[in-house]
Design a protein around this motif. Structure first.
Motif, mmCIF file in Angstrom:
data_model
loop_
_atom_site.group_PDB
_atom_site.id
_atom_site.type_symbol
_atom_site.label_atom_id
_atom_site.label_comp_id
_atom_site.label_asym_id
_atom_site.label_seq_id
_atom_site.Cartn_x
_atom_site.Cartn_y
_atom_site.Cartn_z
ATOM 1 N N GLN A 25 0.799 -1.294 0.024
ATOM 2 C CA GLN A 25 0.112 0.076 0.130
ATOM 3 C C GLN A 25 0.937 1.054 0.090
ATOM 4 O OE1 GLN A 25 -2.835 0.023 3.353
ATOM 5 N NE2 GLN A 25 -4.466 -0.701 1.961
ATOM 6 N N CYS A 26 0.178 2.253 -0.777
ATOM 7 C CA CYS A 26 1.271 3.522 -0.853
ATOM 8 C C CYS A 26 0.199 4.611 -0.317
ATOM 9 C CB CYS A 26 1.573 3.792 -2.190
ATOM 10 S SG CYS A 26 2.902 5.063 -2.250
ATOM 11 N N GLN A 27 0.760 5.614 0.495
ATOM 12 C CA GLN A 27 0.103 6.730 0.917
ATOM 13 C C GLN A 27 0.295 7.924 -0.102
ATOM 14 O OE1 GLN A 27 -1.342 7.554 5.134
ATOM 15 N NE2 GLN A 27 0.184 9.132 4.975
ATOM 16 N N MET A 28 -0.567 8.366 -0.438
ATOM 17 C CA MET A 28 -0.322 9.525 -1.578
ATOM 18 C C MET A 28 -1.322 10.928 -1.375
ATOM 19 S SD MET A 28 0.501 7.774 -4.913
ATOM 20 C CE MET A 28 1.409 9.217 -5.561
ATOM 21 N N ILE A 29 -0.888 11.971 -1.588
ATOM 22 C CA ILE A 29 -1.975 13.054 -1.645
ATOM 23 C C ILE A 29 -2.682 13.029 -2.886
ATOM 24 C CG2 ILE A 29 -2.124 15.643 -1.238
ATOM 25 C CD1 ILE A 29 -1.058 14.106 1.263
ATOM 26 N N LYS A 33 -6.063 15.454 -0.356
ATOM 27 C CA LYS A 33 -6.342 14.645 0.717
ATOM 28 C C LYS A 33 -5.285 13.309 0.856
ATOM 29 C CE LYS A 33 -11.103 15.995 0.964
ATOM 30 N NZ LYS A 33 -12.438 15.423 1.349
ATOM 31 N N LYS A 34 -5.115 12.882 2.000
ATOM 32 C CA LYS A 34 -4.345 11.769 1.757
ATOM 33 C C LYS A 34 -5.253 10.587 1.834
ATOM 34 C CE LYS A 34 -0.913 13.342 5.515
ATOM 35 N NZ LYS A 34 -0.086 12.994 6.829
ATOM 36 N N SER A 35 -4.387 9.614 0.837
ATOM 37 C CA SER A 35 -5.318 8.458 0.468
ATOM 38 C C SER A 35 -4.328 7.275 0.386
ATOM 39 C CB SER A 35 -5.936 8.551 -1.084
ATOM 40 O OG SER A 35 -6.796 9.743 -0.902
ATOM 41 N N LYS A 36 -4.910 5.975 0.801
ATOM 42 C CA LYS A 36 -4.121 4.898 0.569
ATOM 43 C C LYS A 36 -4.051 4.119 -0.755
ATOM 44 C CE LYS A 36 -2.585 3.739 5.340
ATOM 45 N NZ LYS A 36 -2.515 2.963 6.434
ATOM 46 N N ILE A 37 -3.454 3.703 -1.523
ATOM 47 C CA ILE A 37 -3.472 2.974 -2.703
ATOM 48 C C ILE A 37 -2.925 1.820 -2.917
ATOM 49 C CG2 ILE A 37 -3.191 3.253 -5.412
ATOM 50 C CD1 ILE A 37 -2.992 6.267 -5.039
ATOM 51 N N ASN A 38 -3.699 0.679 -3.299
ATOM 52 C CA ASN A 38 -3.325 -0.663 -3.344
ATOM 53 C C ASN A 38 -2.307 -0.722 -4.458
ATOM 54 O OD1 ASN A 38 -4.378 -1.800 -0.720
ATOM 55 N ND2 ASN A 38 -6.345 -1.859 -2.093
ATOM 56 N N LYS A 70 5.169 6.611 -7.365
ATOM 57 C CA LYS A 70 6.174 7.195 -6.379
ATOM 58 C C LYS A 70 7.389 6.354 -6.473
ATOM 59 C CE LYS A 70 5.838 8.691 -1.657
ATOM 60 N NZ LYS A 70 4.963 8.636 -0.410
#
Length: 407
Positions: A25-29, A33-38, A70
């Motif tokens: 998982q990667c946390q991105m803006i 807003k902060k979002s977690k992407i699989n 990223k």
């Protein structure tokens, strides 16, 4: 191992092999807003995509046309985050987003040049820096920068660019090598592994750095120092743009100047004076309007008080009103007559005030808030707050009149 992007920052494409690909998982803006992407963390044998570090953001690009969202550093490895998995041991073709990369190279090399000259000329040491999307800043260990010093620094910086001095990365594989210790640095990262990299600007600077850089100061084109801003205690943030960002900044500034010219009715060299005059005039007008609104509130309340046959509810809406306007009316109305006052857009949102005997407020509060879709509180014998549905104002009036007729 030094990555290919660190050996040759001008490489735009490269073939490499997939060493590892694991779910993550990667946390991105995203949209602020902060979002977690699989997705997947992909490690390659080598890469031209720079992982975030040294004050420089990560590169963007593709692996076999799959977008890389990223890139982060793990020891001496670059970890690429994608939403698609890649087969281990297979070759991939890497492409870098060159427009983004070259911009970062210009800003980063520009920072090295400015920092080195600020220290050698004025003894202002750099404590940190930030590469922003449109402008960047260098945090200097000085409480202020005088205008004449700023101009001298800018002139010297651009003289070095005009001279086209070379910029070269040097790799030192031995941590005990005394040569790299001569370079400027704030110390190696705790998790550093692999060779030590020094970026040298000819006759100007030697600095430990992991980032991507230009090969010549001529590729910087020019640098504009936009000024010093107050930073942390005892520090100054020196804001700058380098390379194409100077042209972009000039273009935006010209667009603003062009738009302001007919509004302020004057050329650029007069616009500050004209804007100041316009603001002072606006403030004077606003003050007059506020005073007139206060007088109007008093007069409206007095007209009601003079009525022989007063209605059981004083109700009024004034689009341009404010809280003070409503409070004055509520204070001036005599005989504890209940008041329902609103301001703002009749079909939209605005402010409201309801006052009257305590029992009346207690009974009316819940229904009024519901009809107005309001948020507020009751204090000092007055219910006030924000109304999100002023289109229901007439329904509130009917409800209040029915409530009063029953009491």
């Amino acid at each position: 191992m030094a990555l290919s992007c660190q050996k040759d920052s001008y490489l735009k494409e490269l073939n490499s092999k997939v060493v590892c690909c694991e779910k993550a998982q990667c946390q991105m803006i995203i949209n602020g807003k902060k979002s977690k992407i699989n997705g997947f963390e992909v490690i390659l044998e080598d890469t031209i995509l720079f992982p975030e570090g040294g004050g420089q953001p990560y590169d963007l690009g593709t692996l076999n046309d799959i977008p890389v969202l990223k890139v982060t550093r793990r020891g001496d490895k670059a970890v690429h985050f994608t939403e698609t998995d890649l087969e281990v041991s297979k070759d991939v073709h890497i492409k870098v987003d060159w427009h983004r990369r070259f911009d970062h190279m210009q800003q980063h090399t520009g920072q090295h040049l400015i920092s080195a000259l600020a220290e050698s000329i004025f003894n202002f040491s750099t404590t940190s820096w930030n590469l922003g999307e449109k402008t960047s800043f260098i945090e200097l260990d000085t409480p202020e920068i005088k205008d004449k010093d700023l101009q001298q620094l800018e002139d010297t910086v651009n003289e070095k660019i005009l001279a086209g001095l070379s910029v070269t990365p040097q790799l030192f594989y031995d941590k005990d090598d005394p040569e790299w210790k001569k370079a400027s640095c704030r110390g190696l990262p705790a998790d550093h592994v692999g060779p030590i990299r020094v970026v040298r600007i000819e006759d100007v600077d030697n600095n430990l750095c992991c980032g991507t850089h230009l090969s010549s100061l001529s590729h910087l084109q020019c640098i504009k120092l936009l000024g010093g801003e107050k930073g942390k205690k005892g520090k100054t943030n020196l804001v700058f743009v380098a390379g194409k960002r100077v042209l972009d900044y000039l273009g935006r500034s010209y667009s603003v100047e062009k738009a302001l010219t007919p509004i302020l009715n004057g050329p650029l060299d007069k616009q500050v004076e004209l804007a100041d005059k316009a603001i002072k005039g606006l403030k004077a007008s606003q003050k007059s309007c506020t005073n007139l609104l206060r007088d109007l509130a008093v007069m409206e309340a007095r007209l009601f008080n003079m009525m022989v046959d007063k209605p059981p509810l004083y109700s009024i809406h004034r689009k341009e009103g404010d809280n003070e306007y409503m409070n004055i009316i509520a204070t001036e109305i005599e005989d504890d007559t209940p008041c329902f006052l609103t301001t703002g857009e009749e079909k939209g949102s605005g402010m409201f005030l309801l006052c009257g005997p305590p029992q009346f407020l207690t009974q009316a509060q819940k229904k009024v808030m519901e009809l107005l879709e309001g948020k507020g509180a009751c204090s000092g014998g007055r219910l006030r707050g924000k109304a999100n549905k002023l289109s229901n104002r007439s329904e509130v009036e009917k409800y209040l009149l029915n409530l009063l007729s029953e009491s």
